[in-house]
Each structure stands twice: as structure tokens, then as C-alpha cells.
Design an enzyme around this catalytic site. Structure first.
Site, PDB file in Angstrom:
ATOM      1  N   HIS A   1      90.690 -35.552 -56.419  1.00 18.72           N
ATOM      2  CA  HIS A   1      89.889 -35.515 -55.185  1.00 18.72           C
ATOM      3  C   HIS A   1      89.224 -34.169 -54.919  1.00 18.72           C
ATOM      4  CE1 HIS A   1      91.035 -39.492 -53.915  1.00 18.72           C
ATOM      5  NE2 HIS A   1      92.308 -39.185 -54.025  1.00 18.72           N
TER       6      HIS A   1
ATOM      7  N   SER B   1      92.443 -43.034 -57.558  1.00 17.97           N
ATOM      8  CA  SER B   1      92.459 -42.944 -56.104  1.00 17.97           C
ATOM      9  C   SER B   1      91.031 -42.927 -55.605  1.00 17.97           C
ATOM     10  CB  SER B   1      93.174 -41.666 -55.666  1.00 17.97           C
ATOM     11  OG  SER B   1      93.168 -41.532 -54.268  1.00 17.97           O
TER      12      SER B   1
ATOM     13  N   GLU C   1      84.020 -41.558 -53.777  1.00 19.53           N
ATOM     14  CA  GLU C   1      84.446 -41.122 -55.100  1.00 19.53           C
ATOM     15  C   GLU C   1      85.679 -41.881 -55.547  1.00 19.53           C
ATOM     16  OE1 GLU C   1      87.435 -39.214 -55.663  1.00 19.53           O
ATOM     17  OE2 GLU C   1      87.966 -38.666 -53.629  1.00 19.53           O
TER      18      GLU C   1
END
Length: 180
Positions: A65, A113, A138
Site C-alpha cells: 500500500h 489487498s 489500488e
């Protein structure tokens, strides 16, 4: 990253071709509660995917992330009857991508994720949040998936900020389970 929410999953498959590591899997599964009791509903991503396509933009592939660490490209991101399917490739000339490829091949990481914003959600009679519309930003390769079935085929190490976020997510999940 602008207070984006995140959901974690297990990556499906990895394969090498011309020194490029291809990866695919489900970044999100419909109808399955994650550890935070959220359940993504079919169709939740479609408006976001349509908007990105209309604007000529794409969902980003990040490492843990971190917006400063793109590691590849998602060549295909789509909804099907199971969930949000992704297929892409790590870019071998990017140092963190090469590291991620080694970790994937060794089986040290395997999580996916999503980073998103909730556009529309409701609660069911058990207090679970039903996610009806999400703005997808994303899909990251990660170490610890929140949705255990949302995985790739392997994964890697996490920056301290991400570890803190993961610990917080586990604390929230533990607290939620204690209330059952």
C-alpha cells in the site's frame, strides 16, 4: 494514502515468462465476510472500473500500500461472479519488484489487498457492513491478508507503518469477535 480503506486477499498464481513474473488472483471475494465483518457485494467495483477506463487510467499495483512503491502493472482488473479478479506482472527493472518476485517464488508472501473508498454501504441485522459501491484505487501485494482467501501465490516484508496498520486491523477484528 488519503485515508483509503483496505481489504486483503490471497494471490492465486504466479508464473515466470521472459524474466517477468506474472501474477493473478482474486483481490476481493463477493459475499465473504473479512476479519472486520465487511462483505463486498457483487457489482461494488464496476462503476469505479468503468470510470477508470473512460478516463484512460488504471488500478495501480503497489507494494504494501505504499504509493511511493509501484512494483508492476495490472493488465486485467475485472469483476466476475466470484469477485474482483486481477492479473498483472511485476516489472523486473524495479528493485522492490525484483524483491517481491523473490519473495513470491519462495512462498514468503502471497497476499493481495485493495485500497479503496466506500461510496455506498449498509449494515445487515448482524452488524456487518455490506459494501455496495467502492472507488478502487489500488491493489497491493501484502504480507497479511484480512480476507484469508484473497491471495496470490507468495509475498514479502512490510514497512513499519504497514505493520502498525495490520496490528490495528487485527485489534479491531479481535474486538469485533469479542462482541459476538
Amino acid at each position: 494514502m488519503l485515508d483509503l480503506e483496505r481489504k486483503f486477499a490471497r494471490l492465486g498464481a504466479i508464473e515466470m515468462e521472459n524474466d517477468t513474473l506474472g501474477i493473478e488472483g482474486y483481490a476481493s471475494l463477493f459475499g465473504k465476510p473479512d476479519q472486520g465483518k465487511d462483505i463486498v457485494q457483487p457489482g461494488a467495483y464496476q462503476a469505479s472500473l468503468d470510470k477508470l477506463a473512460a478516463e484512460g487510467r488504471s488500478v495501480k499495483m503497489l507494494w504494501q500500500h505504499d504509493p511511493a512503491q509501484p512494483i508492476g502493472v495490472w493488465d486485467e482488473v475485472r469483476e466476475d461472479d466470484r469477485g474482483l479478479y486481477v492479473k498483472g506482472r511485476l516489472l523486473p527493472d524495479v528493485p522492490r519488484a525484483a524483491e517481491a518476485a523473490s519473495l513470491l517464488k519462495a512462498g514468503a508472501i502471497d497476499g493481495l489487498s485493495i485500497g479503496y473508498r466506500t461510496v455506498k454501504a449498509t449494515k445487515d441485522d448482524r452488524g456487518q457492513r455490506l459494501l455496495h459501491q467502492l472507488d478502487l484505487w489500488e491493489v497491493s501485494l501484502v504480507t497479511f491478508p484480512m480476507l484469508p482467501d484473497a491471495r496470490v501465490g507468495a509475498k514479502g516484508d512490510a514497512p513499519n507503518a504497514t505493520l502498525s496498520q495490520i496490528a490495528h486491523a487485527f485489534d479491531r477484528a479481535r474486538d469485533a469477535l469479542a462482541q459476538l
